[in-house]
Design an enzyme around this catalytic site. Structure first.
Site, PDB file in Angstrom:
ATOM      1  N   GLY A   1       0.793  -1.230   0.000  1.00 48.69           N
ATOM      2  CA  GLY A   1       0.000   0.000   0.000  1.00 48.69           C
ATOM      3  C   GLY A   1       0.826   1.282   0.000  1.00 48.69           C
TER       4      GLY A   1
ATOM      5  N   TYR B   1      27.539   1.863  -2.660  1.00 50.22           N
ATOM      6  CA  TYR B   1      27.968   2.953  -3.553  1.00 50.22           C
ATOM      7  C   TYR B   1      28.891   3.939  -2.836  1.00 50.22           C
ATOM      8  CZ  TYR B   1      23.890   1.618  -6.463  1.00 50.22           C
ATOM      9  OH  TYR B   1      22.951   0.958  -7.208  1.00 50.22           O
TER      10      TYR B   1
ATOM     11  N   MET C   1       5.109   4.839  -4.194  1.00 50.02           N
ATOM     12  CA  MET C   1       6.508   5.098  -4.569  1.00 50.02           C
ATOM     13  C   MET C   1       6.542   5.812  -5.916  1.00 50.02           C
ATOM     14  SD  MET C   1       9.553   2.290  -5.253  1.00 50.02           S
ATOM     15  CE  MET C   1       9.038   1.765  -6.902  1.00 50.02           C
ATOM     16  N   PRO C   2       7.239   6.944  -6.017  1.00 51.88           N
ATOM     17  CA  PRO C   2       7.389   7.545  -7.350  1.00 51.88           C
ATOM     18  C   PRO C   2       8.058   6.544  -8.298  1.00 51.88           C
ATOM     19  CG  PRO C   2       8.068   9.089  -5.650  1.00 51.88           C
ATOM     20  CD  PRO C   2       7.885   7.755  -4.971  1.00 51.88           C
TER      21      PRO C   2
ATOM     22  N   GLY D   1      12.821   7.158 -10.214  1.00 50.78           N
ATOM     23  CA  GLY D   1      13.756   7.551  -9.155  1.00 50.78           C
ATOM     24  C   GLY D   1      15.022   8.098  -9.773  1.00 50.78           C
TER      25      GLY D   1
END
Ligand code: A2P
Length: 301
Positions: free
Chosen positions: A16, A55, A19-20, A23
């Site tokens: 639910g 990263y 999320m865009p 990204g």
């Protein structure tokens, strides 16, 4: 598949959480340029940043968000646990390391960076730690990356929560239909890394590669729509329900890569792009990865 007419920059995950879909990716973004490019990305309209402990730039991602002046609550933050931190207690601690470096108390999406097929018990223990972090509200959603169908099946047999996202290499030259099907059956969002095929031209990732950005079919479709090849590829992903995390440190390209909501590809365009699949991956085979593949330890904050 979503109707092109209603497509917007939001995906609803299987728990639910919103999320865009687009990204901003910071893979291979040097720490010294990351804060500035994250700030620019947020000012350009991105509201989802994808990073990873591996990263080495989480601190700068946090710095970029603060510099942008945009409320942290309005930014969807995704990061990944590196394989050297797998194991139950180790992964709980990996969350602490990432959250401290990012400067946040909660992470929107925390995923396992790779399966470790030769150490799958540790991979499972790491995922159980993610489940615990979800239960106690430290993270809003959990998932995996580079999981092939057999890794997903083994995970599902031995853990409780269906991953919200599986982030895998996916671009027109490597579309991983079996992974997409396995994700879809679970209700797991497929998130494409190297969505515009950066892995097909990044230096140091193999010889004689051909850049997807220079593909003739994509070039033709781009010319027909008055868009760039990168925009065509991103739109192809979005219309097929995927999330994308294109990386660019160039402000103009960054802006173009999120400006993909004012046109639609027809079915013929989508099929023509699907047809470009060569079935050859650019990145490492997830079954070959073990802790010695990359000699990388994640430092304390
Ligand atoms: P740059 O940072 O100079 O823009 P991917 O996300 O698929 O791995 O691709 C990232 C690579 O693609 C980077 O080398 C990036 O370089 C380049 N890139 C990003 N956006 C575009 C674009 N719109 N057109 C061409 N190249 C792009």
């Amino acid at each position: 598949m979503k109707s092109p007419l209603t497509l917007n920059n939001q995906l609803t995950l299987n728990n639910g959480v919103s999320m865009p879909a687009v990204g901003y990716g910071v893979f291979q973004s040097a720490p010294e340029e990351t804060a500035a490019s994250v700030e620019t990305a947020l000012k350009t309209g991105y509201r989802h940043i994808d990073t990873a402990a591996g990263y080495g730039n989480e601190r700068e991602v946090g710095e970029g968000i603060r510099r942008s002046g945009i409320d942290l609550d309005d930014v969807f933050l995704e990061t990944k646990v590196w394989v050297s931190d797998y194991g139950y207690d180790e992964t709980l601690h990996a969350f602490e390391k990432s959250a401290t470096k990012l400067g946040v108390s909660q992470i929107d999406l925390l995923i396992l960076h790779q399966p470790m097929p030769q150490h799958f018990e540790r991979t499972l223990a790491a995922y159980r730690a993610l489940e615990q972090l979800l239960a106690d509200g430290s993270v809003r959603s959990i998932g995996v990356s580079n999981f092939m169908p057999h890794h997903l099946a083994a995970l599902r047999e031995q853990t409780q929560i269906v991953p919200a996202v599986n982030q895998v290499e996916l671009h027109p030259y490597f579309t991983q239909p079996a992974v997409q099907r396995a994700n879809a059956e679970l209700g797991t969002v497929t998130q494409a890394w190297s969505p515009i095929g950066g892995i097909t031209f990044y230096p140091g990732w193999g010889e004689n590669r051909e850049s997807v950005l220079e593909d003739q079919t994509i070039g033709r479709i781009a010319a027909e729509h008055g868009k760039t090849p990168a925009q065509i590829m991103l739109r192809w992903h979005l219309q097929q329900g995927r999330s994308v995390i294109p990386k660019s440190t160039n402000a103009q390209r960054m802006a173009k890569n999120i400006d993909v909501f004012d046109f639609a590809l027809g079915d013929e365009d989508l099929y023509a792009i699907d047809y470009l699949d060569r079935g050859v991956r650019g990145g490492p085979d997830p079954d070959d990865v073990d802790p010695s593949t990359w000699d990388l330890e994640i430092p304390e904050p």
